[in-house]
Design a protein around this motif. Structure first.
Motif, PDB file in Angstrom:
ATOM      1  N   ILE A   1     -19.635  60.690  -6.078  1.00 36.67           N
ATOM      2  CA  ILE A   1     -19.770  59.707  -4.993  1.00 36.67           C
ATOM      3  C   ILE A   1     -18.433  59.506  -4.292  1.00 36.67           C
ATOM      4  O   ILE A   1     -18.359  59.450  -3.052  1.00 36.67           O
ATOM      5  CB  ILE A   1     -20.314  58.375  -5.548  1.00 36.67           C
ATOM      6  CG1 ILE A   1     -21.664  58.606  -6.243  1.00 36.67           C
ATOM      7  CG2 ILE A   1     -20.451  57.344  -4.444  1.00 36.67           C
ATOM      8  CD1 ILE A   1     -22.152  57.415  -7.046  1.00 36.67           C
ATOM      9  N   HIS A   2     -17.368  59.427  -5.062  1.00 37.91           N
ATOM     10  CA  HIS A   2     -16.038  59.288  -4.461  1.00 37.91           C
ATOM     11  C   HIS A   2     -15.666  60.533  -3.659  1.00 37.91           C
ATOM     12  O   HIS A   2     -15.021  60.438  -2.604  1.00 37.91           O
ATOM     13  CB  HIS A   2     -14.995  59.050  -5.550  1.00 37.91           C
ATOM     14  CG  HIS A   2     -15.141  57.737  -6.252  1.00 37.91           C
ATOM     15  ND1 HIS A   2     -15.202  57.626  -7.624  1.00 37.91           N
ATOM     16  CD2 HIS A   2     -15.269  56.476  -5.769  1.00 37.91           C
ATOM     17  CE1 HIS A   2     -15.321  56.360  -7.961  1.00 37.91           C
ATOM     18  NE2 HIS A   2     -15.384  55.633  -6.847  1.00 37.91           N
ATOM     19  N   ARG A   3     -16.056  61.682  -4.152  1.00 37.83           N
ATOM     20  CA  ARG A   3     -15.754  62.921  -3.423  1.00 37.83           C
ATOM     21  C   ARG A   3     -16.452  62.939  -2.060  1.00 37.83           C
ATOM     22  O   ARG A   3     -15.866  63.351  -1.048  1.00 37.83           O
ATOM     23  CB  ARG A   3     -16.194  64.137  -4.250  1.00 37.83           C
ATOM     24  CG  ARG A   3     -15.308  64.436  -5.444  1.00 37.83           C
ATOM     25  CD  ARG A   3     -15.923  65.549  -6.283  1.00 37.83           C
ATOM     26  NE  ARG A   3     -15.015  65.986  -7.329  1.00 37.83           N
ATOM     27  CZ  ARG A   3     -14.417  67.176  -7.374  1.00 37.83           C
ATOM     28  NH1 ARG A   3     -14.626  68.050  -6.406  1.00 37.83           N
ATOM     29  NH2 ARG A   3     -13.623  67.500  -8.373  1.00 37.83           N
ATOM     30  N   LEU A   4     -17.693  62.491  -2.025  1.00 34.03           N
ATOM     31  CA  LEU A   4     -18.420  62.445  -0.757  1.00 34.03           C
ATOM     32  C   LEU A   4     -17.771  61.458   0.202  1.00 34.03           C
ATOM     33  O   LEU A   4     -17.647  61.728   1.416  1.00 34.03           O
ATOM     34  CB  LEU A   4     -19.880  62.063  -1.008  1.00 34.03           C
ATOM     35  CG  LEU A   4     -20.710  63.109  -1.767  1.00 34.03           C
ATOM     36  CD1 LEU A   4     -22.029  62.497  -2.234  1.00 34.03           C
ATOM     37  CD2 LEU A   4     -20.966  64.338  -0.899  1.00 34.03           C
ATOM     38  N   LEU A   5     -17.341  60.323  -0.315  1.00 36.28           N
ATOM     39  CA  LEU A   5     -16.633  59.345   0.525  1.00 36.28           C
ATOM     40  C   LEU A   5     -15.334  59.939   1.063  1.00 36.28           C
ATOM     41  O   LEU A   5     -14.963  59.703   2.228  1.00 36.28           O
ATOM     42  CB  LEU A   5     -16.336  58.086  -0.276  1.00 36.28           C
ATOM     43  CG  LEU A   5     -17.467  57.069  -0.403  1.00 36.28           C
ATOM     44  CD1 LEU A   5     -17.143  56.051  -1.481  1.00 36.28           C
ATOM     45  CD2 LEU A   5     -17.707  56.363   0.939  1.00 36.28           C
ATOM     46  N   ASP A   6     -14.633  60.677   0.234  1.00 33.70           N
ATOM     47  CA  ASP A   6     -13.384  61.306   0.655  1.00 33.70           C
ATOM     48  C   ASP A   6     -13.619  62.206   1.872  1.00 33.70           C
ATOM     49  O   ASP A   6     -12.905  62.137   2.887  1.00 33.70           O
ATOM     50  CB  ASP A   6     -12.823  62.120  -0.505  1.00 33.70           C
ATOM     51  CG  ASP A   6     -11.306  62.155  -0.535  1.00 33.70           C
ATOM     52  OD1 ASP A   6     -10.694  61.871   0.502  1.00 33.70           O
ATOM     53  OD2 ASP A   6     -10.741  62.452  -1.602  1.00 33.70           O
ATOM     54  N   LEU A   7     -14.645  63.051   1.785  1.00 34.95           N
ATOM     55  CA  LEU A   7     -14.966  63.953   2.889  1.00 34.95           C
ATOM     56  C   LEU A   7     -15.463  63.182   4.111  1.00 34.95           C
ATOM     57  O   LEU A   7     -15.162  63.541   5.259  1.00 34.95           O
ATOM     58  CB  LEU A   7     -16.019  64.967   2.448  1.00 34.95           C
ATOM     59  CG  LEU A   7     -15.604  65.931   1.320  1.00 34.95           C
ATOM     60  CD1 LEU A   7     -16.781  66.804   0.918  1.00 34.95           C
ATOM     61  CD2 LEU A   7     -14.418  66.785   1.738  1.00 34.95           C
ATOM     62  N   ALA A   8     -16.197  62.107   3.871  1.00 36.23           N
ATOM     63  CA  ALA A   8     -16.737  61.326   4.989  1.00 36.23           C
ATOM     64  C   ALA A   8     -15.628  60.631   5.778  1.00 36.23           C
ATOM     65  O   ALA A   8     -15.658  60.599   7.010  1.00 36.23           O
ATOM     66  CB  ALA A   8     -17.737  60.297   4.473  1.00 36.23           C
ATOM     67  N   TRP A   9     -14.660  60.071   5.062  1.00 38.77           N
ATOM     68  CA  TRP A   9     -13.560  59.407   5.771  1.00 38.77           C
ATOM     69  C   TRP A   9     -12.711  60.408   6.551  1.00 38.77           C
ATOM     70  O   TRP A   9     -12.210  60.101   7.630  1.00 38.77           O
ATOM     71  CB  TRP A   9     -12.705  58.625   4.785  1.00 38.77           C
ATOM     72  CG  TRP A   9     -13.292  57.305   4.390  1.00 38.77           C
ATOM     73  CD1 TRP A   9     -13.667  56.908   3.137  1.00 38.77           C
ATOM     74  CD2 TRP A   9     -13.606  56.208   5.259  1.00 38.77           C
ATOM     75  NE1 TRP A   9     -14.177  55.635   3.179  1.00 38.77           N
ATOM     76  CE2 TRP A   9     -14.150  55.183   4.467  1.00 38.77           C
ATOM     77  CE3 TRP A   9     -13.468  55.995   6.631  1.00 38.77           C
ATOM     78  CZ2 TRP A   9     -14.567  53.957   4.989  1.00 38.77           C
ATOM     79  CZ3 TRP A   9     -13.885  54.780   7.160  1.00 38.77           C
ATOM     80  CH2 TRP A   9     -14.425  53.774   6.356  1.00 38.77           C
ATOM     81  N   GLU A  10     -12.563  61.600   6.021  1.00 40.16           N
ATOM     82  CA  GLU A  10     -11.845  62.643   6.771  1.00 40.16           C
ATOM     83  C   GLU A  10     -12.643  63.024   8.029  1.00 40.16           C
ATOM     84  O   GLU A  10     -12.077  63.206   9.105  1.00 40.16           O
ATOM     85  CB  GLU A  10     -11.620  63.867   5.877  1.00 40.16           C
ATOM     86  CG  GLU A  10     -10.694  64.914   6.464  1.00 40.16           C
ATOM     87  CD  GLU A  10      -9.225  64.591   6.278  1.00 40.16           C
ATOM     88  OE1 GLU A  10      -8.414  65.523   6.308  1.00 40.16           O
ATOM     89  OE2 GLU A  10      -8.861  63.414   6.117  1.00 40.16           O
TER      90      GLU A  10
END
Length: 520
Positions: free
Chosen positions: A123-132
């Motif tokens: 979930i954190h990985r997806l957020l990381d990509l989303a914020w980028e």
């Protein structure tokens, strides 16, 4: 000689630049030195990963590591501890542990994960990509250059008081499942409505994660340690865009974490135990001083505290003396969108050579390369402090091929009015306007990678080493008398192998007598 006494049994291994300084190799060097000094075969009881997560990369003994500390290479170290200041994905633990164990390093049996170490996940990985994605596509900024390992979102959960910690894996699975469901709900809402990610981009995130971890674990797949399906992130995708298969996340992460359950302990007591036994504890840091979330320049910072004081928070110990090692390279590198005042033309003969050496361990990204910036390192000494210094990769500056020129050290900055600055401005807008002021030093042709004593180095290399130290001290104490106690240059790395280190460097004031810059 510069091998002075350590002022504490607690030792910090810190970067003083922008990361990628070669901090990982320091651990074995310190262990070997202490072994020789004390006559004890295993003088270091604990190597503690202090901060960050799988976003920090170390190369040690030929191993490329992210989440695990580089102390794994020395099997005399009893405990490889993960501190409370770390965020760690349990799957990533297994992906690193099993291949390193396969090579005979006995990491799993030495591992200790603090109960309050924070859990990061897909979930954190997806957020990381989303914020980028949001940064680039919605607010039209340059990409931050995130590792995509979910580190910043995991720390956001900490400050938002939504964290999941490793002790949760020792409790009730239903409670863990509820926390994961809430985390997934928050994340999907943010990704869809705040980051405004498109359904197509959402789908692509799972492919990006799959491709990245498949590539990172290619060796383990070839060895048969893992099946390629182990790194398939699409299994976590829900039936509709912006939904996740929460049950699958809970199942896989819980089951994975149970393999680590007996490693989840109170690291505070392990550190106290080492201290009571008069043994050493080395704190190993990710990133470096200028990537600290408070000292650095956003967005080119990490989400953790990356310098010496974090030892006491991560190990949960009272503040007390700490022997701090600063680690740097003989030139500078950066990744991301940093203001890089000393960056050199990539087509410069030396920097064409250096660029072939400089790729990120965590991401594989090409690093930007520039001259040694003594102002940045002087500020680290002035405001961060360190007792000893290690400088790596000086051998890479040797004349080779088309490279036959002089070397440069940035000793100050110049603003648009022609004024000289000996401190790093805390205003990013001002930094962007500055130009470097250089002092030049003669290069050398001798292959120094075989040198093991300071006197074996050519005079030009001795002068450059002394120049790096003098310019650092000049910047740190500009406008005032130098203090009576100065940090020594304890080690100089002249190649990538553990044996390629010079130790018998003169005490700092003797070393500075070798400083012979070229006339302007």
């Amino acid at each position: 000689m510069a091998l002075t006494e350590y002022k504490s049994k607690f030792i910090a291994d810190c970067g003083i630049s922008m990361g990628d300084e070669g901090k990982g190799r320091l651990i074995s060097e310190v262990v070997e030195e202490l072994r020789e000094k004390t006559g004890v075969e295993n003088p270091v009881q604990v190597v503690l990963k202090v901060n960050g997560g799988a976003n920090s990369g170390h190369t040690a003994g030929g191993l490329k590591l992210n989440l695990l500390p580089a102390g794994v290479v020395d099997q005399s170290v009893d405990t490889l501890a993960i501190g409370a200041g770390v965020v760690a994905d349990p799957r990533k633990f297994m992906w690193e542990l099993l291949p390193v164990d396969h090579k005979g390093y006995r990491v799993t049996e030495r591992l200790a994960i603090d109960e309050r170490c924070m859990v990061s996940d897909v979930i954190h990985r997806l957020l990381d990509l989303a914020w980028e994605w949001y940064r680039v596509n919605i607010i039209n900024e340059e990409p931050r250059g995130s590792t995509g390992r979910g580190i910043t979102p995991a720390y956001l959960d900490e400050v938002g008081q939504f964290q999941i910690v490793y002790s949760d894996f020792l409790a009730d699975q239903e409670l863990y499942a509820k926390k994961v469901a809430n985390r997934a709900d928050r994340a999907c809402r943010v990704i869809q409505h705040v980051c405004q990610v498109t359904p197509e981009a959402w789908d692509s995130f799972f492919d990006t994660l799959t491709e990245g971890e498949t590539r990172a674990n290619e060796e383990a797949i070839k060895l048969g340690i893992f099946d390629e399906n182990e790194f398939d992130f699409t299994i976590f995708k829900g039936e509709e865009p912006f939904t996740l298969d929460v049950e699958k996340i809970v199942e896989i992460y819980w089951d994975t974490a149970q393999n680590l359950a007996d490693k989840v302990v109170d690291v505070r007591e392990l550190v106290r135990g080492a201290q009571s036994a008069d043994r050493y504890v080395i704190g190993e840091y990710g990133q470096a001083y200028w990537l600290d979330k408070r000292q650095g320049f956003s967005p080119n910072v990490s989400a953790s505290h990356t310098y010496a004081p974090e030892f006491f928070n991560s190990a949960c110990q009272p503040v007390q003396p700490l022997h701090v090692f600063g680690v740097a390279k003989a030139y500078d590198t950066k990744v991301g969108t940093h203001v890089f005042i000393t960056q050199e033309d990539p087509e410069h003969p030396l920097f064409k050579i250096l660029r072939k050496l400089e790729f990120g361990v965590s991401t594989g990204r090409q690093r930007m390369v520039g001259w040694y910036d003594a102002v940045e390192k002087g500020d680290t000494l002035r405001y961060g402090g360190f007792d000893d210094l290690m400088i790596n990769k000086i051998d890479a500056l040797t004349h080779s091929g088309d490279w036959k020129g002089n070397l440069k050290i940035c000793i100050a900055y110049e603003d648009t009015e022609g004024n000289r600055l000996y401190r790093v401005p805390r205003t990013e807008a001002l930094r962007k306007t500055l130009k470097p002021i250089y002092q030049e030093y003669a290069g050398w042709t001798q292959d120094i990678s075989q040198c093991r004593k300071f006197d074996e180095l050519p005079a030009e290399a001795k002068a450059y080493i002394a120049g790096m130290m003098r310019s650092l001290l000049d910047s740190a104490y500009h406008g005032a008398e130098w203090p009576s106690e100065l940090p020594n240059l304890r080690y100089v790395g002249v190649g990538p192998m553990p044996s390629q280190v010079i130790r018998d460097i003169p005490e700092i004031r003797e070393l500075l007598k070798h400083d012979k810059p070229l006339e302007a």
